[in-house]
Design an enzyme around this catalytic site. Structure first.
Site, PDB file in Angstrom:
ATOM      1  N   ALA A 161       0.857  -1.183   0.000  1.00 44.12           N
ATOM      2  CA  ALA A 161       0.000   0.000   0.000  1.00 44.12           C
ATOM      3  C   ALA A 161       0.896   1.235   0.000  1.00 44.12           C
ATOM      4  O   ALA A 161       2.052   1.164   0.427  1.00 44.12           O
ATOM      5  CB  ALA A 161      -0.874  -0.020   1.255  1.00 44.12           C
ATOM      6  N   GLY A 182       0.650  -5.046   0.786  1.00 44.37           N
ATOM      7  CA  GLY A 182      -0.437  -5.061  -0.190  1.00 44.37           C
ATOM      8  C   GLY A 182      -0.005  -5.674  -1.512  1.00 44.37           C
ATOM      9  O   GLY A 182      -0.836  -6.218  -2.253  1.00 44.37           O
ATOM     10  N   GLU A 196      -0.415  -9.202  -1.134  1.00 45.17           N
ATOM     11  CA  GLU A 196      -1.867  -9.445  -1.044  1.00 45.17           C
ATOM     12  C   GLU A 196      -2.513  -9.446  -2.439  1.00 45.17           C
ATOM     13  O   GLU A 196      -3.435 -10.209  -2.700  1.00 45.17           O
ATOM     14  CB  GLU A 196      -2.524  -8.415  -0.120  1.00 45.17           C
ATOM     15  CG  GLU A 196      -2.141  -8.666   1.345  1.00 45.17           C
ATOM     16  CD  GLU A 196      -2.597  -7.559   2.281  1.00 45.17           C
ATOM     17  OE1 GLU A 196      -2.257  -6.388   2.023  1.00 45.17           O
ATOM     18  OE2 GLU A 196      -3.299  -7.857   3.262  1.00 45.17           O
ATOM     19  N   GLU A 228       3.858  -5.515   7.352  1.00 45.16           N
ATOM     20  CA  GLU A 228       3.012  -4.521   8.031  1.00 45.16           C
ATOM     21  C   GLU A 228       3.296  -4.424   9.521  1.00 45.16           C
ATOM     22  O   GLU A 228       3.184  -3.355  10.125  1.00 45.16           O
ATOM     23  CB  GLU A 228       1.523  -4.856   7.818  1.00 45.16           C
ATOM     24  CG  GLU A 228       1.010  -4.582   6.401  1.00 45.16           C
ATOM     25  CD  GLU A 228       1.225  -5.733   5.443  1.00 45.16           C
ATOM     26  OE1 GLU A 228       2.039  -6.643   5.742  1.00 45.16           O
ATOM     27  OE2 GLU A 228       0.590  -5.744   4.377  1.00 45.16           O
TER      28      GLU A 228
END
Ligand code: 3HC
Length: 691
Positions: free
Chosen positions: A62, A101, A104, A124
């Site tokens: 992210a 992310g 992910e 994270e």
């Protein structure tokens, strides 16, 4: 500029991400990828989609800089749901890193191909978060919770080879992951409806659950101040016990809560502060570093040996130099022993130890530094000694060699001035133990050449350090602020606190050790010598040293260490001595709360930090925080002293300092002009001109 280019390779579409530098999943990239997905799915001539990326990362996760701002649609979980639920197979072609992310995204795909050099991870946890886009739900479904949980708990990326073994990737290739992903996409398209990770349940077994619960118990016991470990446990447990949709909702709620947590915010601040510290005014890409093929380290004490290990660990040959055969034999043996601890712990093989030792050449006499591209002096901390060594090096070192001092306090300009090549001289201040501590203070005296500074920064990174460029002054950034804290600790003793109370306040704050336990460990005589050399005194500290109580090594210091114990015990004689000092100064002793002690220890540091900033010794407040986080074990979740000061409020710090200055009559406690100004304007340190 679109961040995704959609191309066709036969009947497979390839969405190529291009969002430099690391393809972070910004709002624009999320929107462009969603559009590319829709386009590929709507195209009747396309049977499958490959997601690939340009540049050094597949996707770094992210976009951390968007955290704290209102989320712009499409949010990542929605994009990933669209990928997972796509009617045609979607395959990730992972070259470089797939982090957070980014991994992910790959987990939501129906197949994953990685190149040999790829690394995959969910880091994270290091940002005070947990995966927030299905990582905690899909990874356990794909590889089992017993393997997934440790990966998310450590945050460390795993190499592609291991990912293959765990079933995280389907195929590993030497090169051309995109070509292999296209082939896999075609193969999956031939098999009908894609297999969705989120729908898998074959790994959600009681055995996995049991193994996970045991790991979770251990992790919770060690989680300390960070709330995200408990959140991670809860999210993974949801993966094992709830349907996907409920598990995803649980994860998201936990993630969003953590986003607002001050500890988590501090960790994100640290991420950017460390990266910003690498940007040094006047040193841009046009400044070409000098090549470093061989190094020399002068002084084979603990520090010199540790520095030599840093070079050997990075694969750079290094000559370790002492004045006598006996000293070099001792220093060389100490290095071997230090590697030996790693071998014993199982973190290094005997063969690797031998490889590293082979890169370290022991030598007697400075002449052995003649071939080095960089010479680092780590000899006795005395200007006379440094001057003598640098004078000799000037005649020995080859032209263009960088001459560096590892001095912790001394004037690097004065050291440089004894050579005929001051532009090649700078400070490289490593922290003890040098092979472990991440910080490298690069001391930039006025006349040093830019390419020398650029070389030092590049070298620091190569050695696995966090380099911070600082100006030349007594103690530079770290030790100058440490001295402010040391003076504060002494003042507290005289005013009424006891060593164990001061230490407990600091460990309660999150430090591993308080100032007195630390001084006992390092040796109280070190700062005593330094004080004497500068004509300074500290009544309690001096009295303790005058009695020969130098700390752990003498069995007594601020504490007693019975039979070489490492943890000190309160010493009634020391406490009586402190009371005597207070009485001799006419001080009526009083007790202090832990909160008061903290303020009295840390506010003067912040004050000194403000002066350092104002003088341009540090470029930005973030650099000061980076120094304290990586060199002095400031607890990362508190973001560093300057970040902490802002969280307390600069106005509060100013008021407390004024009160302390008035009480003690110590003018050094008067709030620094910059601190006063920022507090009056209601601004933070980021508003300073240097930033
Ligand atoms: N978001 C925003 N910016 C990022 C970023 C990210 N995720 N990752 C890296 N950057 C920026 C850096 O700030 C730096 O910017 P700058 O050049 O302006 O200073 C630039 O990219 C290059 O970064 P590095 O200097 O660190 O480059 P390296 O090549 O040394 O390392 C890396 C690359 C391994 C990708 C490293 O940057 C890294 O570890 N990044 C963070 C990865 C991460 O933590 N991802 C998880 C994010 S949270 C998440 O994904 C939540 C999700 O679960 C919902």
């Amino acid at each position: 500029m679109p961040t995704v280019a959609l191309t066709r390779h036969g009947d497979v579409a390839v969405a190529s991400l291009d969002n430099p530098p690391v393809n972070a999943l910004s709002a624009a990239l999320r929107a462009d990828l969603l559009q590319a997905l829709a386009q590929a799915m709507a195209d009747a001539d396309v049977v499958a989609l490959v997601i690939a990326a340009k540049g050094r990362a597949f996707i770094a996760g992210a976009d951390i800089s968007e955290f704290g701002k209102p989320p712009a649609p499409p949010i990542l979980p929605d994009l990933l749901a669209a990928i997972e639920n796509a009617p045609k197979p979607v395959v990730a072609a992972i070259e470089g890193v797939a982090l957070g992310g980014g991994l992910e995204v790959a987990l939501a795909c129906h197949g994953r191909v990685a190149s040999q050099a790829a690394k995959l991870g969910l880091p994270e946890i290091k940002l005070g978060l947990i995966p927030g886009a299905g990582g905690t739900q899909r990874l356990p479904r794909l590889i089992g919770a017993a393997a997934a949980f440790p990966m998310m708990l450590s945050g460390e990326p795993i190499p592609a080879q291991k990912a293959l073994a765990l079933g995280l990737v389907d195929k590993l290739v030497e090169s051309d992951a995109v070509g292999a992903a296209i082939a896999l996409a075609q193969e999956l398209a031939g098999k009908g409806a894609p297999t969705r990770t989120g729908e898998r349940s074959d790994k959600l077994t009681p055995a996995e659950q049991e193994a996970f619960e045991a790991l979770a118990k251990d992790a919770l016991a060690k989680s300390g101040e960070m709330p995200n470990v408990a959140a991670l446990v809860e999210a993974v447990r949801a993966a094992l016990t709830l349907p996907l949709a409920e598990g995803l909702a649980t994860e998201r709620a936990l993630f969003v809560k953590l986003l607002g947590d001050e500890r988590s915010k501090a960790l994100r601040y640290v991420f950017f502060a460390e990266r910003e510290a690498a940007k040094v005014p006047g040193i841009d890409e046009s400044v070409k570093p000098r090549p470093i093929a061989r190094a020399a380290v002068i002084g084979a004490g603990t520090m010199g040996g540790g520095i030599a290990m840093c070079f050997a660990n990075a694969g750079i040959p290094v000559t370790l130099i002492e004045t006598t055969q006996e000293q070099i034999d001792k220093g060389h043996a100490r290095v071997r022993d230090t590697y030996g601890f790693s071998v014993k712990r199982g973190s290094m093989t005997e063969a690797v130890r031998e490889q590293r030792m082979a890169l370290i050449t022991p030598a007697v006499g400075l002449a052995a530094a003649a071939e080095a591209d960089i010479v680092i002096e780590a000899a006795f901390e005395e200007m006379g000694v440094k001057r003598e060594i640098f004078g000799a090096l000037d005649t020995i070192a080859k032209p263009g060699a960088i001459l560096a001092s590892n001095t912790s306090y001394l004037d690097v300009t004065e050291i440089a001035a004894v050579t005929s090549r001051p532009a090649d001289v700078l400070g490289l201040h490593f922290f003890s133990p040098a092979n472990v501590m991440k910080l490298l203070e690069i001391v930039r005296p006025a006349g040093v050449a830019e390419d020398v500074v650029a070389t030092a920064i590049g070298l620091g990174r190569k050695l696995g350090k966090v380099p911070v460029v600082v100006g030349n002054c007594f103690g530079f950034v770290g030790n100058r602020m440490l001295e402010a804290r040391t003076r504060a600790a002494e003042r507290l003793l005289v005013a009424g606190a006891l060593p164990h109370e001061v230490d407990a306040a600091l460990t309660g704050f999150g430090f591993k050790m308080g100032p007195f336990a630390m001084s006992d460990l390092a040796g109280n005589d070190i700062s005593w010598r330094s004080r004497k050399a500068r004509g300074k005194s500290a009544a309690v500290a001096d009295a303790i040293c005058e009695r020969g109580w130098f700390g752990q090594k003498t069995g007594r210091g601020y504490y007693r260490y019975p039979e070489g114990a490492r943890a000190g015990e309160r010493d009634p004689e020391v406490e009586a001595l402190i009371a005597e000092v207070s009485a001799s100064k006419g001080v009526t002793r009083r007790s202090f709360t832990a909160e008061e002690i903290l303020a009295r220890l840390l506010d003067p540091m912040v004050n000194e930090g403000a002066r350092i900033l104002d003088e341009g010794i540090a470029t930005r407040a973030g650099d000061i925080d980076t120094v304290w986080l990586n060199g002095y074990n400031w607890p990362a979740w508190r973001g560093g002293p300057m970040h902490w000061a802002e969280s307390v409020g600069l106005g509060t710090i100013v008021k407390r300092l004024e009160q302390q200055a008035a009480e003690s009559g110590d003018v050094s406690l008067e709030p620094a002009p910059l601190l006063r100004k920022l507090a009056a304007e209601g601004k933070g340190f980021s508003a300073t001109k240097a930033t």
